[in-house]
Write an enzyme that holds these catalytic residues in place. Structure first.
Site, PDB file in Angstrom:
ATOM      1  N   GLU A 229      41.067  31.823  29.480  1.00 25.91           N
ATOM      2  CA  GLU A 229      40.104  32.922  29.296  1.00 25.91           C
ATOM      3  C   GLU A 229      39.446  32.840  27.916  1.00 25.91           C
ATOM      4  OE1 GLU A 229      39.441  34.267  31.893  1.00 25.91           O
ATOM      5  OE2 GLU A 229      41.235  34.184  33.134  1.00 25.91           O
TER       6      GLU A 229
ATOM      7  N   PHE B 225      48.073  43.555  31.243  1.00 27.63           N
ATOM      8  CA  PHE B 225      47.323  44.248  32.298  1.00 27.63           C
ATOM      9  C   PHE B 225      46.183  43.351  32.781  1.00 27.63           C
ATOM     10  CE2 PHE B 225      43.862  46.992  33.760  1.00 27.63           C
ATOM     11  CZ  PHE B 225      44.527  47.738  34.727  1.00 27.63           C
ATOM     12  N   GLY B 226      46.138  43.089  34.079  1.00 27.67           N
ATOM     13  CA  GLY B 226      45.071  42.277  34.678  1.00 27.67           C
ATOM     14  C   GLY B 226      44.155  43.151  35.517  1.00 27.67           C
ATOM     15  N   TYR B 227      42.852  42.969  35.347  1.00 28.94           N
ATOM     16  CA  TYR B 227      41.879  43.783  36.097  1.00 28.94           C
ATOM     17  C   TYR B 227      40.822  42.915  36.764  1.00 28.94           C
ATOM     18  CZ  TYR B 227      39.187  42.698  31.944  1.00 28.94           C
ATOM     19  OH  TYR B 227      38.552  42.003  30.942  1.00 28.94           O
ATOM     20  N   GLY B 228      40.899  41.603  36.561  1.00 33.41           N
ATOM     21  CA  GLY B 228      39.904  40.684  37.131  1.00 33.41           C
ATOM     22  C   GLY B 228      40.611  39.552  37.840  1.00 33.41           C
ATOM     23  N   SER B 229      40.294  38.331  37.427  1.00 32.79           N
ATOM     24  CA  SER B 229      40.879  37.178  38.127  1.00 32.79           C
ATOM     25  C   SER B 229      42.393  37.112  37.985  1.00 32.79           C
ATOM     26  CB  SER B 229      40.252  35.879  37.625  1.00 32.79           C
ATOM     27  OG  SER B 229      40.504  35.731  36.249  1.00 32.79           O
TER      28      SER B 229
END
Ligand code: BEZ
Length: 191
Positions: free
Chosen positions: A99, A24-28
């Protein structure tokens, strides 16, 4: 916790015998997709809120003048919208390095916009990591972002690209949009 999380992440999940994992990606990860994926779907996770509370010393700032990037903060009832990617486990070798500044992989349940759920992983920088900066008023966060520049470029690009991507996803992220509007106000009053 040390800010460099590469070694810590390698020990957190066992991918033996697994072909693919939902991430799940929520930023870059929403707008900088520099990794191969098998499938991609808009999704949400519950109980977490996106916040510009993590320092960036290696991408969008420097150790002397850190930028601010997003992490997730536990908040009952919150819904965080993002993009889910089904990836081969080898992708984490790249993302753990990208990251590395305080983010650990955690398990989460994600709900896809087109229906259904899956268990997967999400990168979160928790409060106990050395690069964590914490809460500040939106105008102060915007000022810090306006001044920060790192190897991945200006911190302003990160904020503006993320805000644009969230609008495209149909996410009303009040926190991100409040910082974006402070930044735009500050930039226009400088002219
Ligand atoms: C993300 O977009 O999900 C993400 C944010 C910060 C670090 C790693 C991933």
């Amino acid at each position: 916790m040390a800010a460099n999380t590469i070694d810590h992440n390698r020990t957190r999940q066992n991918f033996e015998g697994i072909d693919s994992v939902w991430l799940f990606g929520y930023g870059s990860l929403i707008y900088k997709v520099d990794f191969p994926f098998l499938e991609q779907k808009p999704a949400t996770i519950r109980g977490w809120a996106r916040r510009f509370w993590q320092g960036s010393h290696d991408h969008r700032g420097t150790p002397e003048a850190p930028g601010r990037v997003v992490t997730l903060i536990e908040q009952p009832g919150a819904v965080c919208k993002g993009m889910a990617f089904r990836v081969a486990p080898s992708v984490f070798e790249h993302l753990d390095v990208r990251e590395k500044n305080g983010y650990l992989r955690f398990s989460t349940t994600m709900t896809f916009d087109d229906g259904g759920q899956a268990e997967g992983l999400v990168y979160i920088a928790t409060e106990d990591n050395e690069a964590f900066l914490g809460e500040a008023p939106p105008a102060d966060i915007a000022r810090q972002i306006a001044q920060a520049l790192g190897p991945s470029g200006p911190n302003t690009d990160y904020l503006l690209r993320l805000a644009e991507s969230l609008r495209e996803l149909g996410d009303q992220c009040d926190h991100t949009f409040a910082i974006e509007s402070c930044l735009k106000e500050q930039l226009s009053s400088e002219r």
